[in-house]
Write an enzyme that holds these catalytic residues in place. Structure first.
Site, PDB file in Angstrom:
ATOM      1  N   GLU A 173       3.388  29.909  57.797  1.00 49.79           N
ATOM      2  CA  GLU A 173       4.556  30.652  58.299  1.00 49.79           C
ATOM      3  C   GLU A 173       4.452  31.091  59.766  1.00 49.79           C
ATOM      4  O   GLU A 173       4.644  32.252  60.096  1.00 49.79           O
ATOM      5  CB  GLU A 173       4.794  31.882  57.404  1.00 49.79           C
ATOM      6  CG  GLU A 173       5.003  31.520  55.946  1.00 49.79           C
ATOM      7  CD  GLU A 173       5.239  32.736  55.056  1.00 49.79           C
ATOM      8  OE1 GLU A 173       5.007  33.868  55.511  1.00 49.79           O
ATOM      9  OE2 GLU A 173       5.636  32.541  53.902  1.00 49.79           O
ATOM     10  N   ASN A 213       1.971  25.097  56.247  1.00 54.97           N
ATOM     11  CA  ASN A 213       2.843  25.529  55.149  1.00 54.97           C
ATOM     12  C   ASN A 213       3.897  26.510  55.661  1.00 54.97           C
ATOM     13  O   ASN A 213       3.581  27.417  56.436  1.00 54.97           O
ATOM     14  CB  ASN A 213       1.971  26.222  54.083  1.00 54.97           C
ATOM     15  CG  ASN A 213       2.661  26.431  52.757  1.00 54.97           C
ATOM     16  OD1 ASN A 213       3.152  25.477  52.159  1.00 54.97           O
ATOM     17  ND2 ASN A 213       2.689  27.671  52.287  1.00 54.97           N
ATOM     18  N   GLU A 279       5.736  26.101  46.856  1.00 55.93           N
ATOM     19  CA  GLU A 279       5.979  27.441  46.267  1.00 55.93           C
ATOM     20  C   GLU A 279       7.370  27.513  45.652  1.00 55.93           C
ATOM     21  O   GLU A 279       8.116  28.469  45.864  1.00 55.93           O
ATOM     22  CB  GLU A 279       5.822  28.531  47.340  1.00 55.93           C
ATOM     23  CG  GLU A 279       4.472  28.523  48.037  1.00 55.93           C
ATOM     24  CD  GLU A 279       4.323  29.618  49.098  1.00 55.93           C
ATOM     25  OE1 GLU A 279       5.156  30.552  49.111  1.00 55.93           O
ATOM     26  OE2 GLU A 279       3.382  29.534  49.891  1.00 55.93           O
ATOM     27  N   ASP A 281      10.638  28.136  43.851  1.00 57.48           N
ATOM     28  CA  ASP A 281      11.402  28.966  42.908  1.00 57.48           C
ATOM     29  C   ASP A 281      12.866  28.907  43.330  1.00 57.48           C
ATOM     30  O   ASP A 281      13.176  28.707  44.504  1.00 57.48           O
ATOM     31  CB  ASP A 281      10.862  30.398  42.779  1.00 57.48           C
ATOM     32  CG  ASP A 281      10.623  31.116  44.103  1.00 57.48           C
ATOM     33  OD1 ASP A 281      11.199  30.715  45.129  1.00 57.48           O
ATOM     34  OD2 ASP A 281       9.857  32.094  44.101  1.00 57.48           O
TER      35      ASP A 281
HETATM   36  C1  XIL Z   1       3.615  36.301  47.769  1.00 56.70           C
HETATM   37  C2  XIL Z   1       3.060  36.654  46.407  1.00 56.70           C
HETATM   38  O1  XIL Z   1       3.755  35.916  45.445  1.00 56.70           O
HETATM   39  C3  XIL Z   1       3.201  38.127  46.149  1.00 56.70           C
HETATM   40  O2  XIL Z   1       2.510  38.487  44.952  1.00 56.70           O
HETATM   41  C4  XIL Z   1       2.632  38.928  47.317  1.00 56.70           C
HETATM   42  O3  XIL Z   1       2.893  40.289  47.102  1.00 56.70           O
HETATM   43  C5  XIL Z   1       3.216  38.481  48.618  1.00 56.70           C
HETATM   44  O4  XIL Z   1       3.025  37.085  48.778  1.00 56.70           O
HETATM   45  N1  XIL Z   1       5.112  32.726  51.056  1.00 56.70           N
HETATM   46  C6  XIL Z   1       3.780  32.530  50.794  1.00 56.70           C
HETATM   47  C7  XIL Z   1       3.151  33.193  49.629  1.00 56.70           C
HETATM   48  O5  XIL Z   1       3.128  31.718  51.467  1.00 56.70           O
HETATM   49  O6  XIL Z   1       1.797  33.495  49.875  1.00 56.70           O
HETATM   50  C8  XIL Z   1       3.908  34.440  49.234  1.00 56.70           C
HETATM   51  O7  XIL Z   1       3.325  34.945  48.045  1.00 56.70           O
HETATM   52  C9  XIL Z   1       5.351  34.132  49.067  1.00 56.70           C
HETATM   53  C10 XIL Z   1       5.956  33.625  50.344  1.00 56.70           C
END
Ligand code: XIL
Length: 488
Positions: A173, A213, A279, A281
């Site tokens: 990020e 990522n 990731e 969702d």
């Molecule tokens: C999130 C986790 O799911 C949470 O439990 C935590 O509080 C914050 O991070 N992008 C990412 C992940 O790369 O590491 C993040 O995960 C979600 C967004």
């Protein structure tokens, strides 16, 4: 060494080529010699889990795991059954692994790593350098001191997991929505911080895939997507080591599946990197979006796998949006079925499977491989990359220990009587294992249906001379273990 070491092979090759040779009479002769019946499975049979279904086309299907939830049997049962790639949701982030400067704590990260590998699941490392979830001591650093801390963190963490992981999200990020660099303490150390992170990572563990990522890089026409794309293109042109781009694919909170998602994936891939959905969702688990993002990956040969960001809706970091594939009770949702069906539609022989190599095989006469009875995996835990180093291959249950020598020509050769055996040749004869694209340090994933697929390259373990999608059988030297390999 861990009781259940990771799948990892030092098998390497010089050219784009299939790997193991079943020459002469081919598989039939081997089968006859072994004196057992060949049963060719139905290549079109649908798989009943996400991991097995993805594996049909040489891909993985993963999930994020929280260490604190592993004691919940509903959670862990689903996770172990459905997925074959695991990401630690928080346990391998900087604040978790180095809470105090110079003091690493791998307990939770290792808990997830051990849980996964004891079940034959692969692990993605997430994440080494990130503006968020830094330990307090790191947040307060800047300039050359922070730059050094980043380098030290990468070295410390990667040394611990060296040779054990499928990939690392090296940087997470780092871009703004408009494609410019995100302002952060890391960015403040100089614009070259990302490439320094990648160069450090490559030196720390040359065998693991190194990924960038990010989120909101799914829409090809979006500024952030272009910003990341231009960085990857620049890195590839200047030889900065990078192997993959992870698209987080959080289709939630306002963003949704863009119509040009496949274009984005194929455009990144065209730069010479693998892509993965890391990731996933989706708000309220839209079946069309889940099916669409899955199909987009399947349509791009270098899209090597999909990871959803949690198991049940109740496990999600955005649980209020019910964005995952299982409901809070662990029931499969409609979105699960839409994903599974899409994965099954891209099974062996399907045109969307990664393309086979067309390069002829190398010379040699290896005709069979001595596999472990468990048929689980080929592993070189922590092996160095030095030519001539003797390494040992273990199955996932630690049962079989076979000794191999990595030669200067980067072949694994037989050593002793427990061997990768070239029938008719004496001990010490060379046999060759190639990944389909000739990549070094290929990792292999033995799927629940008995097939093996490459993990690092996302390509296949290939038996030259067999048809696309055709499954073949390989026997150990005693004819004991039948292991099926699928050319995808
Ligand atoms: C999130 C986790 O799911 C949470 O439990 C935590 O509080 C914050 O991070 N992008 C990412 C992940 O790369 O590491 C993040 O995960 C979600 C967004």
């Amino acid at each position: 060494m861990a009781a259940s070491p990771p799948v990892h092979s030092t098998g390497s090759a010089k050219r784009r080529s299939p790997w193991l040779r079943l020459l002469g009479g081919g598989a039939a002769a081997v089968i006859a010699a072994a004196g057992v019946m060949a049963v060719m499975p139905d290549a079109s049979a649908a798989e009943s889990t996400l991991g097995a279904a993805a594996a049909q086309s040489g891909r993985y299907f993963g999930t994020a795991i929280a260490a604190s939830r592993l004691s919940n049997s509903t959670y862990s049962t689903i996770a172990a059954r459905e997925f074959n790639m695991i990401t630690a949701e928080n346990e391998m982030k900087p604040d978790a692994l180095q809470p105090n400067r110079g003091q690493f704590n791998f307990s939770s990260g290792d808990q997830i790593y051990n849980w996964a590998t004891q079940r034959g699941l692969k692990v993605r490392g997430h994440t080494l350098a990130w503006h968020a979830q830094q330990p307090g001591w790191m947040q307060s650093l800047s300039g050359s001191s922070l730059r050094q801390a980043m380098i030290d963190h990468i070295n410390g963490v990667m040394a611990h997991y060296k040779g054990k992981l499928a990939a690392w999200d090296v940087v997470n990020e780092a871009f703004n929505e408009d494609g410019s660099r995100r302002t952060s303490n890391l960015q403040g150390t100089g614009n070259d911080w990302i490439e320094v992170a990648f160069r450090t990572a490559r030196a720390a563990d040359p065998s693991v895939k190194l990924c960038y990522n990010d989120y909101n890089i799914e829409n090809w026409s979006y500024g952030k997507t272009q910003g990341v794309y231009n960085m990857i293109r620049d890195f590839k042109s200047r030889g900065v080591p990078i192997d993959c781009v992870g698209l987080q694919t959080h289709f939630t909170g306002g963003s949704s599946l863009p119509g040009n998602f496949q274009t984005t994936l194929s455009s990144f891939a065209a730069l010479g990197v693998d892509v993965a959905l890391t990731e996933v969702d989706v708000t309220n688990s839209s079946t069309s979006q889940y099916a669409g993002l899955t199909q987009a990956c399947l349509n791009v040969p270098r899209c090597i796998g999909i990871t959803v960001w949690g198991v049940r809706d109740s496990d999600s970091w955005r649980s209020g949006e019910n964005p995952l594939l299982f409901d809070g009770n662990g029931n499969k949702k409609a979105a699960y079925t839409s994903v599974l069906n899409a994965l099954n539609s891209a099974g062996p022989g399907n045109p969307t499977s990664p393309p086979p190599s067309t390069t002829p095989p190398p010379s040699g006469d290896g005709t069979r491989i001595v596999g472990s009875q468990s048929g689980r995996c080929i592993d070189v835990p922590g092996a160095t990359q030095t030519n001539g180093t003797r390494v040992q291959l273990y199955d996932c249950n630690g049962q079989a220990q076979q000794t191999w020598t990595l030669t200067s020509s980067k072949q694994l050769t037989v050593y002793g009587s427990r061997c990768l055996d070239a029938a008719g040749s004496g001990n010490g004869s060379a046999v060759q294992i190639y990944s389909c694209n000739g990549q070094a340090n290929q990792q292999w994933n033995v799927n629940t249906n008995g097939t093996i697929t490459g993990v690092q390259s996302g390509r296949c373990l290939d038996v030259w001379g067999s048809g696309n999608g055709q499954q073949v059988q390989i026997y150990d030297c005693n004819g004991q273990a039948n292991q099926r390999f699928s050319r995808s």
